[in-house]
Design a protein around this motif. Sequence first.
Motif, PDB file in Angstrom:
ATOM      1  N   GLY A 146       0.827  -1.201   0.000  1.00 46.05           N
ATOM      2  CA  GLY A 146       0.000   0.000   0.000  1.00 46.05           C
ATOM      3  C   GLY A 146       0.862   1.253   0.000  1.00 46.05           C
ATOM      4  O   GLY A 146       1.944   1.272  -0.581  1.00 46.05           O
ATOM      5  N   THR A 147       0.379   2.294   0.673  1.00 46.71           N
ATOM      6  CA  THR A 147       1.044   3.592   0.702  1.00 46.71           C
ATOM      7  C   THR A 147       1.269   4.021   2.144  1.00 46.71           C
ATOM      8  O   THR A 147       0.386   3.878   2.982  1.00 46.71           O
ATOM      9  N   LEU A 148       2.452   4.558   2.420  1.00 48.18           N
ATOM     10  CA  LEU A 148       2.764   5.127   3.735  1.00 48.18           C
ATOM     11  C   LEU A 148       2.924   6.631   3.586  1.00 48.18           C
ATOM     12  O   LEU A 148       3.734   7.100   2.785  1.00 48.18           O
ATOM     13  N   PHE A 149       2.138   7.390   4.365  1.00 48.59           N
ATOM     14  CA  PHE A 149       2.213   8.847   4.340  1.00 48.59           C
ATOM     15  C   PHE A 149       2.988   9.311   5.556  1.00 48.59           C
ATOM     16  O   PHE A 149       2.542   9.173   6.695  1.00 48.59           O
ATOM     17  N   LEU A 150       4.180   9.855   5.324  1.00 53.30           N
ATOM     18  CA  LEU A 150       5.037  10.380   6.387  1.00 53.30           C
ATOM     19  C   LEU A 150       4.831  11.886   6.478  1.00 53.30           C
ATOM     20  O   LEU A 150       5.425  12.659   5.711  1.00 53.30           O
ATOM     21  N   ASP A 151       3.979  12.318   7.400  1.00 56.37           N
ATOM     22  CA  ASP A 151       3.723  13.739   7.568  1.00 56.37           C
ATOM     23  C   ASP A 151       4.787  14.342   8.481  1.00 56.37           C
ATOM     24  O   ASP A 151       5.299  13.677   9.382  1.00 56.37           O
ATOM     25  N   GLU A 152       5.094  15.617   8.263  1.00 53.13           N
ATOM     26  CA  GLU A 152       6.115  16.330   9.035  1.00 53.13           C
ATOM     27  C   GLU A 152       7.430  15.558   9.057  1.00 53.13           C
ATOM     28  O   GLU A 152       8.057  15.369  10.105  1.00 53.13           O
ATOM     29  N   VAL A 153       7.875  15.113   7.892  1.00 49.97           N
ATOM     30  CA  VAL A 153       9.080  14.290   7.813  1.00 49.97           C
ATOM     31  C   VAL A 153      10.325  15.074   8.236  1.00 49.97           C
ATOM     32  O   VAL A 153      11.339  14.482   8.626  1.00 49.97           O
ATOM     33  N   GLY A 154      10.266  16.398   8.218  1.00 47.74           N
ATOM     34  CA  GLY A 154      11.392  17.205   8.659  1.00 47.74           C
ATOM     35  C   GLY A 154      11.694  17.057  10.134  1.00 47.74           C
ATOM     36  O   GLY A 154      12.790  17.415  10.577  1.00 47.74           O
ATOM     37  N   ASP A 155      10.723  16.549  10.912  1.00 46.36           N
ATOM     38  CA  ASP A 155      10.932  16.337  12.344  1.00 46.36           C
ATOM     39  C   ASP A 155      11.465  14.949  12.659  1.00 46.36           C
ATOM     40  O   ASP A 155      11.589  14.594  13.834  1.00 46.36           O
ATOM     41  N   LEU A 156      11.789  14.163  11.642  1.00 48.22           N
ATOM     42  CA  LEU A 156      12.355  12.848  11.871  1.00 48.22           C
ATOM     43  C   LEU A 156      13.754  13.000  12.475  1.00 48.22           C
ATOM     44  O   LEU A 156      14.601  13.707  11.911  1.00 48.22           O
ATOM     45  N   PRO A 157      14.030  12.369  13.615  1.00 51.39           N
ATOM     46  CA  PRO A 157      15.352  12.526  14.243  1.00 51.39           C
ATOM     47  C   PRO A 157      16.471  12.074  13.311  1.00 51.39           C
ATOM     48  O   PRO A 157      16.315  11.139  12.519  1.00 51.39           O
ATOM     49  N   LEU A 158      17.615  12.730  13.412  1.00 47.65           N
ATOM     50  CA  LEU A 158      18.753  12.408  12.550  1.00 47.65           C
ATOM     51  C   LEU A 158      19.172  10.952  12.674  1.00 47.65           C
ATOM     52  O   LEU A 158      19.563  10.326  11.680  1.00 47.65           O
ATOM     53  N   GLU A 159      19.073  10.385  13.894  1.00 43.66           N
ATOM     54  CA  GLU A 159      19.527   9.009  14.081  1.00 43.66           C
ATOM     55  C   GLU A 159      18.621   7.998  13.389  1.00 43.66           C
ATOM     56  O   GLU A 159      19.032   6.861  13.137  1.00 43.66           O
ATOM     57  N   LEU A 160      17.386   8.373  13.062  1.00 41.87           N
ATOM     58  CA  LEU A 160      16.480   7.463  12.369  1.00 41.87           C
ATOM     59  C   LEU A 160      16.542   7.612  10.846  1.00 41.87           C
ATOM     60  O   LEU A 160      16.067   6.741  10.121  1.00 41.87           O
ATOM     61  N   GLN A 161      17.106   8.706  10.382  1.00 43.23           N
ATOM     62  CA  GLN A 161      17.090   8.972   8.953  1.00 43.23           C
ATOM     63  C   GLN A 161      17.831   7.929   8.115  1.00 43.23           C
ATOM     64  O   GLN A 161      17.352   7.568   7.030  1.00 43.23           O
ATOM     65  N   PRO A 162      18.982   7.382   8.568  1.00 48.04           N
ATOM     66  CA  PRO A 162      19.616   6.325   7.767  1.00 48.04           C
ATOM     67  C   PRO A 162      18.745   5.080   7.625  1.00 48.04           C
ATOM     68  O   PRO A 162      18.757   4.424   6.577  1.00 48.04           O
TER      69      PRO A 162
END
Length: 363
Positions: A140-156
């Motif tokens: 299906g589809t995943l909508f990541l809202d406010e993705v700019g608030d994703l912590p740096l350690e989770l981004q990789p």
Amino acid sequence: MSTASNSVVKVTSYSESSSISAPLYHGDVRAARKPERRESSFLDTIVGRHGSLRAILSQVKAVAGTNTTVLITGETGTGKEVIARAIHELSPRRNRNLVKINCAAIPSGLLESELFGHERGAFTGAINQRIGRFELADRGTLFLDEVGDLPLELQPKLLRVLQEQEFERLGGNRPQRVDVRVVAASNQDLKQMVRDREFREDLYYRLNAFPIYLVPLRERKTDIPEFVEHFVQQFANSMEKTIETIPEETMCALVRHHWPGNIRELQNYIARGVILSNDGLFESGPLERCEPLEPGIANPTLEDKVRREILVACQRANWKLGGPRGAAARLGLKRTTLFYKMKRLGIAPPADHWQDAGSMERL
């Protein structure tokens, strides 16, 4: 919409019921759909599609049938979630889950588990295995809202699942394969965040495969009358009221207003007006007196320049005044100093940021 000679605007009657929580479209009509769906069926429910939104909807139709990652940007309240839903509804994945997660609404310590799930015993209190949002959105589809608030350690970890379609649950060591189409959204300037090293450059370009920018309502003034008519009818129906006319001077004032909170602000304003309305006439409440400074002001004073600098910082920080990513930090000021400057310059946070507004009032 028609304008009568007695300075009123007649309200168009809508046949379908409307969802109060949906600022861009006429309501959830999926229950009434027949099995045979036209490709444009969801787009037909979107308000403003005959105005400046047409170019955006053309982009939506072009990208919906692909698996390309989409990044939707724009100010808060412009309807990013509705566009994400439109992409899903028009895609081959429409019969699968559309899973939504707001990266700013979940504490950073819990966000990894929410996204990727966890194994039993992964941390204190993890008594059972948990499935994350990526697995729920499989095929299906995943909508990541406010993705700019994703912590740096989770981004990789997000970058890995975007590139390889696999991840590991928290506390696990077995890769989980998924087939997920990601649509992300942000009201922050991600390019600036990359320059400030607050967001990974490789993740930004991976998310930005197909960018869609939603213009603010103040740049879509021709759409405002249609939004007003729609919201008046929507809230009148939900409150079991009959509103037949909108004074022309009210409509003109709404078209001229700056709307810093965009469609969400307009929606809330109309809801308040419908509550106050009787005898079939829409009664408007007072509009916010403080409006952001318009660009291109001739011969700006020092005060104009300071006001604009503060507004830009506040909007870039999504009106978060404190904290490491807040407007005060961006301006190199203490939070209380920023409050005093905003009060002196007549700058007030939008209504949906009432906590900071309350702090300012106590100064």
